[in-house]
Write a protein that holds these residues in place. Structure first.
Motif, PDB file in Angstrom:
ATOM      1  N   UNK A  77       0.839  -1.206   0.000  1.00 24.56           N
ATOM      2  CA  UNK A  77       0.000   0.000   0.000  1.00 24.56           C
ATOM      3  C   UNK A  77       0.875   1.258   0.000  1.00 24.56           C
ATOM      4  N   UNK A  78       2.078   1.138   0.530  1.00 26.35           N
ATOM      5  CA  UNK A  78       3.003   2.271   0.583  1.00 26.35           C
ATOM      6  C   UNK A  78       3.795   2.437  -0.713  1.00 26.35           C
ATOM      7  N   UNK A  79       3.972   1.328  -1.429  1.00 26.02           N
ATOM      8  CA  UNK A  79       4.930   1.353  -2.543  1.00 26.02           C
ATOM      9  C   UNK A  79       4.299   1.289  -3.926  1.00 26.02           C
ATOM     10  N   UNK A  80       3.045   0.918  -3.970  1.00 30.82           N
ATOM     11  CA  UNK A  80       2.360   0.729  -5.243  1.00 30.82           C
ATOM     12  C   UNK A  80       2.510   1.949  -6.151  1.00 30.82           C
ATOM     13  N   UNK A  81       2.851   1.704  -7.394  1.00 27.47           N
ATOM     14  CA  UNK A  81       2.934   2.791  -8.367  1.00 27.47           C
ATOM     15  C   UNK A  81       4.306   3.439  -8.459  1.00 27.47           C
ATOM     16  N   UNK A  82       5.229   3.075  -7.552  1.00 29.81           N
ATOM     17  CA  UNK A  82       6.585   3.655  -7.617  1.00 29.81           C
ATOM     18  C   UNK A  82       7.326   3.055  -8.803  1.00 29.81           C
ATOM     19  N   UNK A  83       8.394   3.776  -9.214  1.00 30.45           N
ATOM     20  CA  UNK A  83       9.121   3.348 -10.409  1.00 30.45           C
ATOM     21  C   UNK A  83      10.606   3.126 -10.092  1.00 30.45           C
ATOM     22  N   UNK A  84      11.150   2.088 -10.683  1.00 26.26           N
ATOM     23  CA  UNK A  84      12.525   1.716 -10.348  1.00 26.26           C
ATOM     24  C   UNK A  84      13.406   1.510 -11.574  1.00 26.26           C
ATOM     25  N   UNK A  85      14.705   1.718 -11.362  1.00 27.77           N
ATOM     26  CA  UNK A  85      15.730   1.336 -12.337  1.00 27.77           C
ATOM     27  C   UNK A  85      16.667   0.368 -11.618  1.00 27.77           C
ATOM     28  N   UNK A  86      17.074  -0.698 -12.321  1.00 23.55           N
ATOM     29  CA  UNK A  86      17.979  -1.666 -11.709  1.00 23.55           C
ATOM     30  C   UNK A  86      19.204  -1.878 -12.580  1.00 23.55           C
ATOM     31  N   UNK A  90      16.328  -2.177 -21.700  1.00 20.43           N
ATOM     32  CA  UNK A  90      17.428  -3.011 -21.209  1.00 20.43           C
ATOM     33  C   UNK A  90      18.703  -2.326 -21.687  1.00 20.43           C
ATOM     34  N   UNK A  91      19.623  -2.080 -20.757  1.00 19.43           N
ATOM     35  CA  UNK A  91      20.880  -1.444 -21.143  1.00 19.43           C
ATOM     36  C   UNK A  91      22.047  -2.266 -20.591  1.00 19.43           C
ATOM     37  N   UNK A  92      22.915  -2.675 -21.471  1.00 20.99           N
ATOM     38  CA  UNK A  92      24.063  -3.474 -21.076  1.00 20.99           C
ATOM     39  C   UNK A  92      25.254  -2.583 -20.747  1.00 20.99           C
ATOM     40  N   UNK A  93      25.982  -2.898 -19.672  1.00 25.54           N
ATOM     41  CA  UNK A  93      27.188  -2.159 -19.288  1.00 25.54           C
ATOM     42  C   UNK A  93      26.904  -0.651 -19.204  1.00 25.54           C
ATOM     43  N   UNK A  94      25.824  -0.344 -18.509  1.00 26.64           N
ATOM     44  CA  UNK A  94      25.414   1.061 -18.302  1.00 26.64           C
ATOM     45  C   UNK A  94      26.575   1.840 -17.680  1.00 26.64           C
ATOM     46  N   UNK A  95      26.997   2.904 -18.325  1.00 31.61           N
ATOM     47  CA  UNK A  95      28.169   3.616 -17.795  1.00 31.61           C
ATOM     48  C   UNK A  95      27.751   4.826 -16.959  1.00 31.61           C
ATOM     49  N   UNK A  96      28.741   5.506 -16.442  1.00 26.90           N
ATOM     50  CA  UNK A  96      28.485   6.610 -15.520  1.00 26.90           C
ATOM     51  C   UNK A  96      27.631   7.712 -16.170  1.00 26.90           C
ATOM     52  N   UNK A  97      28.030   8.080 -17.373  1.00 24.48           N
ATOM     53  CA  UNK A  97      27.301   9.142 -18.078  1.00 24.48           C
ATOM     54  C   UNK A  97      25.842   8.737 -18.341  1.00 24.48           C
ATOM     55  N   UNK A  98      25.669   7.512 -18.817  1.00 22.98           N
ATOM     56  CA  UNK A  98      24.308   7.049 -19.126  1.00 22.98           C
ATOM     57  C   UNK A  98      23.451   6.946 -17.861  1.00 22.98           C
ATOM     58  N   UNK A  99      24.101   6.587 -16.739  1.00 24.59           N
ATOM     59  CA  UNK A  99      23.370   6.514 -15.476  1.00 24.59           C
ATOM     60  C   UNK A  99      22.777   7.880 -15.148  1.00 24.59           C
ATOM     61  N   UNK A 100      23.618   8.906 -15.228  1.00 24.21           N
ATOM     62  CA  UNK A 100      23.140  10.268 -14.949  1.00 24.21           C
ATOM     63  C   UNK A 100      22.013  10.654 -15.892  1.00 24.21           C
ATOM     64  N   UNK A 101      22.206  10.365 -17.166  1.00 21.63           N
ATOM     65  CA  UNK A 101      21.231  10.784 -18.167  1.00 21.63           C
ATOM     66  C   UNK A 101      19.898  10.056 -18.023  1.00 21.63           C
ATOM     67  N   UNK A 102      19.949   8.746 -17.845  1.00 18.72           N
ATOM     68  CA  UNK A 102      18.693   7.994 -17.712  1.00 18.72           C
ATOM     69  C   UNK A 102      17.944   8.399 -16.437  1.00 18.72           C
ATOM     70  N   UNK A 103      18.689   8.698 -15.384  1.00 16.63           N
ATOM     71  CA  UNK A 103      18.018   9.138 -14.147  1.00 16.63           C
ATOM     72  C   UNK A 103      17.285  10.460 -14.419  1.00 16.63           C
ATOM     73  N   UNK A 104      17.967  11.348 -15.130  1.00 13.51           N
ATOM     74  CA  UNK A 104      17.368  12.653 -15.438  1.00 13.51           C
ATOM     75  C   UNK A 104      16.113  12.483 -16.309  1.00 13.51           C
ATOM     76  N   UNK A 105      16.176  11.585 -17.275  1.00 12.74           N
ATOM     77  CA  UNK A 105      15.070  11.448 -18.228  1.00 12.74           C
ATOM     78  C   UNK A 105      13.925  10.574 -17.710  1.00 12.74           C
ATOM     79  N   UNK A 106      14.259   9.511 -16.990  1.00 15.42           N
ATOM     80  CA  UNK A 106      13.203   8.570 -16.571  1.00 15.42           C
ATOM     81  C   UNK A 106      12.636   8.901 -15.190  1.00 15.42           C
TER      82      UNK A 106
END
Ligand code: CFM
Ligand code: HCA
Length: 530
Positions: A330-339, A437-453
């Motif tokens: 009930x607390x977490x439903x609808x949240x979004x994650x990146x792994x 799905x992103x393979x070998x996600x690098x530092x730059x892409x991590x920052x960018x995907x966090x900003x966009x998603x």
């Protein structure tokens, strides 16, 4: 423009061409989710991968508690491997226990120039004097391969000199393209020198190995608790809280359950070819996943009493966690994650997140191969390259004496055709269309995907944790569990849900503002202007 295109757009054409093959916008309808994986990172890019030594010594061998594991190399590599992975183990009476130690030859410049074999022998002598172990492992780090120390000859010397088991692992950090090469090297040597040597008969025909379970934060203990409660005999665990004696007897089990496919599939396959032990892919992360795995195991053993007992245990375990899980949901439903994790957990944890109503927007592996993304059906189409050809691949033949089958051969073949035995479908089939799905996600892409998603939570490891936090996004480590756990099985699911809820409802990172965003940290003039 899709998030993927927006990220890629920043690259030069050469890097663009390379990285776009490592990013897939999932579309399970057109059935073409092909990804490039297990190849070299682009030089100069800040990858979050580790090395071959980490995969061999750190991952597969590290948890074996009764072997003295000598790292032949400079001290830094050992310090790194000293307890950081949180593979837990209990001291058992009459069994050696060395996990709290960190053994290194502490190579210096002189050893690099004049050779390090003498120092390695000295280290073995010292270990024998102080600890009298029955097994010693020698693991190479980068310089050992470069200067050509023959660790295998030293291992043979130690075996004759002391009458012990001494196994050498040529797992120099630079081999292959990631930790994955080290898993393979560890698997090969364990198959050659350990598995099959035991003669401890299982007491029950419901005997299993748990493969690819390293007992991080106690996960393996929770898995074993459930299996034993149903009535299974756990012959060996590779390699969480394990001893050499257990591993020697793995060939005696009737079924191997594979938790982490990437790190141990070689042993799963070889155990089947050489000794007839079938394997099935299980997953004890997530409530629904655990239930499915338990039912699959029962299906394999095909015994009415065990099947009934499985259902009873499932019902009882669910009963005990149901209220907690409902509350956290009930607390977490609808949240979004990146792994973004090594080679398994980015898949497994999506299932636990589903249990809690959390959606996954992006998932990736540091070093998973295409089979971990797309399923084992793509293995025949994977072209070996120079890096993968450099890693030894061993083949085994059926052992005339020790080969045994629990199910008749035709039945095994039928279950293989059904993709029930000897199969892993990979992560993509559990992902929604439009996610990434992103393979070998690098530092730059991590920052960018966090900003966009804009995920609510970013799951990864220590190297990427701070990228997320600095972006104001909650981070949880899926490698070390940030010193919590277990997260596997029924009880683990509740621990996980509790930790995530605490994090989400403590939005500290989003409330902080970097100091340079409010006050200038540099004051001066540029071309006469302030
Ligand atoms: Fe398997 Fe692992 Fe993993 Fe792995 Fe690892 Fe690990 Fe991992 Mo860190 S064996 S692939 S090499 S599940 S150490 S216990 S957490 S990267 S996702
Ligand atoms: C490794 C081990 C590691 C690192 C974790 C992390 C682990 O790959 O060398 O980067 O946080 O789980 O300890 O994956």
């Amino acid at each position: 423009m899709s998030a993927k295109e927006q990220v890629l757009e920043n690259y030069s054409s050469r890097v663009y061409k390379n990285r776009k093959e490592h990013m897939v916008e999932v579309n399970n309808n057109d059935n073409n989710n092909m990804i490039t994986a297990n190849v070299r990172a682009v030089p100069g890019i800040m990858t979050h991968r580790g090395c071959c030594y980490a995969g061999c010594k750190g991952v597969v061998l590290g948890p074996i508690k009764d072997a003295v594991q000598i790292v032949h190399g400079p001290i830094g590599c050992s310090f790194y491997a000293w307890g950081t992975r949180r593979h837990k183990a209990k001291k058992v009476e009459d069994t050696d226990h060395y996990l709290q130690y960190c053994f290194s030859t502490d190579m210096q410049e002189a050893d690099i120039v004049f050779g390090g074999e003498k120092k390695l022998k000295k280290a073995i002598e010292e270990a024998m004097d102080i600890f009298h172990p029955s097994t010693i492992f020698i693991c190479s780090t980068c310089p050992v391969g470069l200067i050509g120390d023959d660790i295998h000859a030293v291992a043979r010397w130690a075996e004759t000199e002391y009458g012990i088991k001494c196994i050498a692992f040529s797992c120099e950090g630079y081999k292959g393209v990631s930790q994955s090469a080290g898993h393979h090297i560890a698997n090969n040597q364990l198959m050659r020198f350990v598995i099959g040597e035991g003669d401890r008969e299982p007491k029950s025909k419901f005997s299993v190995n748990i493969l690819g379970e390293y007992n991080i934060g106690g996960d393996g203990w929770e898995t074993e608790r459930i299996l034993k409660r149903i009535g299974y005999e756990v012959v060996s665990v590779f390699t969480g809280d394990s001893s050499i004696e257990d591993l020697k007897n793995a060939h005696k089990a009737n079924l191997s359950i594979v938790q982490c496919h990437r790190s141990i599939n070689y042993i799963a396959e070889m155990l089947e070819t050489k000794y007839g032990v079938s394997w099935l892919k299980g997953n004890f992360v997530g409530v629904e996943a655990t239930i499915k795995t338990l039912r699959d195991i029962a299906k394999f053993f095909n015994d009415p009493e065990m099947t009934a007992r499985t259902e009873d245990v499932i019902a009882d375990e669910i009963n005990l966690i149901e209220d907690d899980m409902e509350y956290y949901k009930s607390k977490l439903k609808g949240k979004k994650a990146v792994l973004y994790v090594g080679g398994s957990r980015a898949h497994h944890y999506q299932l636990l997140l589903n249990d809690l109503g959390i959606t996954t927007l992006l998932a990736g592996y540091e070093f998973g191969h295409r089979d971990e993304y797309e399923g084992r059906e793509v293995i025949p189409t994977i072209k070996p390259d120079a890096d993968s050809k450099n890693i030894e691949s061993i083949t085994v033949e059926p052992d005339q004496e020790k080969y045994h089958l629990y199910l008749p051969e035709e039945e095994v073949n039928r279950l293989k055709e059904e993709n029930f035995l000897g199969y892993y479908g990979g992560m993509v089939k559990d992902m929604k269309d439009g996610t990434y799905m992103v393979d070998d996600l690098n530092h730059f892409e991590t920052e960018e995907f966090i900003r966009l998603l804009k995920p609510d939570i970013f799951f990864s490891g220590i190297k990427d944790k701070f990228v997320a936090q600095k972006s104001g996004v909650l981070s949880r480590q899926l490698h070390s569990y940030d010193y919590s756990g277990p997260y596997a099985g029924f009880r683990g699911a509740v621990n996980f849900a509790r930790d995530i809820t605490m994090g989400i409802y403590t939005p500290a990172w989003g409330l902080t503002k970097a100091p340079w965003k409010t006050t200038p940290t540099l004051v001066g003039t540029l071309g006469g202007e302030a």
